[in-house]
Design a protein around this motif. Structure first.
Motif, PDB file in Angstrom:
ATOM      1  N   THR A 252       0.842  -1.180   0.000  1.00  0.00           N
ATOM      2  CA  THR A 252       0.000   0.000   0.000  1.00  0.00           C
ATOM      3  C   THR A 252       0.891   1.249   0.000  1.00  0.00           C
ATOM      4  O   THR A 252       2.116   1.132  -0.069  1.00  0.00           O
ATOM      5  N   MET A 253       0.268   2.440   0.035  1.00  0.00           N
ATOM      6  CA  MET A 253       1.089   3.652  -0.030  1.00  0.00           C
ATOM      7  C   MET A 253       0.673   4.692   0.998  1.00  0.00           C
ATOM      8  O   MET A 253      -0.445   4.676   1.515  1.00  0.00           O
ATOM      9  N   ALA A 254       1.604   5.587   1.279  1.00  0.00           N
ATOM     10  CA  ALA A 254       1.319   6.755   2.104  1.00  0.00           C
ATOM     11  C   ALA A 254       1.647   7.989   1.280  1.00  0.00           C
ATOM     12  O   ALA A 254       2.678   8.035   0.606  1.00  0.00           O
ATOM     13  N   LEU A 255       0.755   8.973   1.305  1.00  0.00           N
ATOM     14  CA  LEU A 255       0.997  10.247   0.630  1.00  0.00           C
ATOM     15  C   LEU A 255       1.111  11.319   1.710  1.00  0.00           C
ATOM     16  O   LEU A 255       0.145  11.596   2.428  1.00  0.00           O
ATOM     17  N   LEU A 256       2.312  11.892   1.825  1.00  0.00           N
ATOM     18  CA  LEU A 256       2.575  12.820   2.935  1.00  0.00           C
ATOM     19  C   LEU A 256       2.364  14.272   2.499  1.00  0.00           C
ATOM     20  O   LEU A 256       2.667  14.649   1.367  1.00  0.00           O
ATOM     21  N   GLY A 257       1.867  15.058   3.439  1.00  0.00           N
ATOM     22  CA  GLY A 257       1.801  16.508   3.229  1.00  0.00           C
ATOM     23  C   GLY A 257       0.931  16.935   2.066  1.00  0.00           C
ATOM     24  O   GLY A 257       1.365  17.730   1.238  1.00  0.00           O
ATOM     25  N   CYS A 258      -0.311  16.450   2.008  1.00  0.00           N
ATOM     26  CA  CYS A 258      -1.176  16.771   0.871  1.00  0.00           C
ATOM     27  C   CYS A 258      -2.293  17.750   1.282  1.00  0.00           C
ATOM     28  O   CYS A 258      -3.464  17.489   1.086  1.00  0.00           O
ATOM     29  N   GLY A 259      -1.875  18.883   1.898  1.00  0.00           N
ATOM     30  CA  GLY A 259      -2.825  19.976   2.150  1.00  0.00           C
ATOM     31  C   GLY A 259      -2.536  21.080   1.140  1.00  0.00           C
ATOM     32  O   GLY A 259      -2.324  20.783  -0.041  1.00  0.00           O
TER      33      GLY A 259
END
Ligand code: NDP
Length: 397
Positions: A134-141
């Motif tokens: 699976t994946m993590a997407l960081l800092g997506c604001g």
């Protein structure tokens, strides 16, 4: 279609839940969970009334990984949109690793005992996410988030060589209060009280807090004093664009804001060191201040004006020097009318849901831990247009 769990029911959680409900063709079931269930219920009620969409709510202490795991399993969650506080990032990421759910957040992880952590703690989980497929997407604001997508867009679509970037963030809104922060006061004030830091000629340079100030002209909004501060996306931008000669972040402040800020700072109200205020009762001045300042949610009552956040990207195109300004303007009253939250929450919650949507559709998908700079900016910008935050690009001298 994906089952989405949103964690956190502050302003950003509210916008995220509204926008997810408006994208029901992507999100089959929407679950909103937070420490205080009544806040989730209020948001769910407003969504039901305005959009006719049901979302389920839960009380959840996300500091405890096992609680998050139980909820992910119970609701068969595919994607977790973490818009609680940065202290919850690591337990929620570990819960995603254990369950195979995808992960997204909008601020870099902090731990209670070390508030000065950087992306390293989260990047270190890359192998674990890969093993969990699976994946993590960081800092997506917005910042971090959209500002980095703007840099990526400039690098891929506007310039042959990207040389310098400056990020400018200004809230031209007025909420009629003498002094208030637009999001969690503890996080906001601590961020401003740090030394400034920027990237130049291959190294980090530091300044005293508020040392570098410029008058900057924000397109369509006007001039405002803007102060160079450290902001977390600089770290990922420099990592993913190692040839950049310089990368700087400026935020604007009104004279009224600076007057209160300096007075509170001078009397020691920004210290996080707990002090004894009665026998056996310790509290840090900053935590105390956070309790007496207006709740960021209450600012919506009279908020007017706009936010203007953008990136100036300088570099070469066909051998010539070129400069582009990529920016977004968000109107507080429109954001409040649509979701009940002001632009500072709106500009964070909308990109978070766009990130979840692109992951759900596997348009932005790669196992492991990633930042937004690693993906194509175009589909993200197309969604920004559709979801109420259009991006403008102009060439400047
Ligand atoms: P708020 O403080 O308004 O809301 C945070 C929410 O998280 C609250 O509902 C709070 O619950 C909940 N929460 C706190 N601790 C826990 C816990 N242990 N378990 C579950 N829920 C918890 O913040 P915002 O909505 O303004 O911001 C949310 C996030 O967005 C923050 O991480 C912030 O740093 C980030 N942000 C990012 C921006 C960007 O552009 N990238 C800009 C603005 C914010 P309770 O109500 O009980 O306190």
């Amino acid at each position: 279609m994906a089952n989405l769990l949103i964690i956190g029911a502050g302003g950003v959680g509210r916008v995220s839940a509204f926008k997810a409900a408006k994208n029901k063709d992507t999100f089959k079931n929407i679950i909103l969970a937070s420490r205080t269930k009544s806040k989730c219920d209020d948001i769910a009620k407003d969504i039901k009334e305005k959009l006719g969409i049901e979302i389920k709510t839960y009380a959840l202490d996300a500091n405890k990984e096992e609680n998050v795991i139980d909820l992910i399993k119970k609701e068969n969650i595919d994607i977790v949109c973490n818009v609680a506080l940065p202290y919850q990032n690591l337990p929620i990421m570990h819960a995603c690793i254990k369950t195979g759910a995808a992960y997204l957040d909008t601020a870099l992880a902090e731990t209670e005992d070390n508030p000065d952590t950087y992306y390293d703690l989260q990047w270190a989980l890359d192998e674990d996410f890969k093993k969990a497929h699976t994946m993590a997407l960081l800092g997506c604001g917005f910042d971090p988030g959209v500002t980095s997508v703007m840099v990526k867009y400039a690098a891929d679509y506007l310039l042959d060589e990207l040389e310098e970037i400056e990020i400018y963030d200004c809230n031209f809104g007025d909420h009629g209060r003498h002094f208030a922060t637009n999001f969690d006061p503890e996080i906001n004030l601590r961020e401003l009280n740090l030394p400034g830091k920027y990237w130049e000629n291959g190294e980090w340079k530091t300044t005293k807090p508020f040392e570098i100030q410029v008058k900057h002209k924000y397109p369509e909004c006007g001039e405002a004093t803007s102060i160079l501060i450290w902001h977390e996306e600089l770290e990922s931008i420099v990592k993913f664009f190692p040839n950049l000669k310089s990368a700087k972040f400026y935020m604007c402040f009104s004279d009224k804001y600076l007057y209160h800020f300096n007075a509170l700072k001078n009397v020691g109200m920004f210290s996080i060191e707990p002090i004894e205020i009665c026998e056996g009762c310790k509290i840090s001045p900053l935590q105390f201040l956070a309790k007496v300042l207006p709740d960021p949610q209450d600012l919506v009552k009279n908020y007017k004006g706009q936010t203007n956040i953008g990136v100036i990207a300088k570099g070469k195109k066909d051998g010539k020097n070129k400069t582009f300004y990529i920016y977004n303007i968000c109107d507080h009253e429109k954001a409040i009318e649509e979701t009940g939250a002001h632009c500072v929450s709106y500009t964070t919650g909308v990109p978070a849901i766009i990130g979840c949507k692109l992951m759900a559709k596997k348009i932005w998908w790669s196992e492991g831990v990633h930042n937004v700079e690693e993906f194509d900016a175009k589909p993200f910008f197309e969604e920004m247009e559709k979801q109420g935050l259009p991006i403008k690009v102009i060439e400047v001298e």
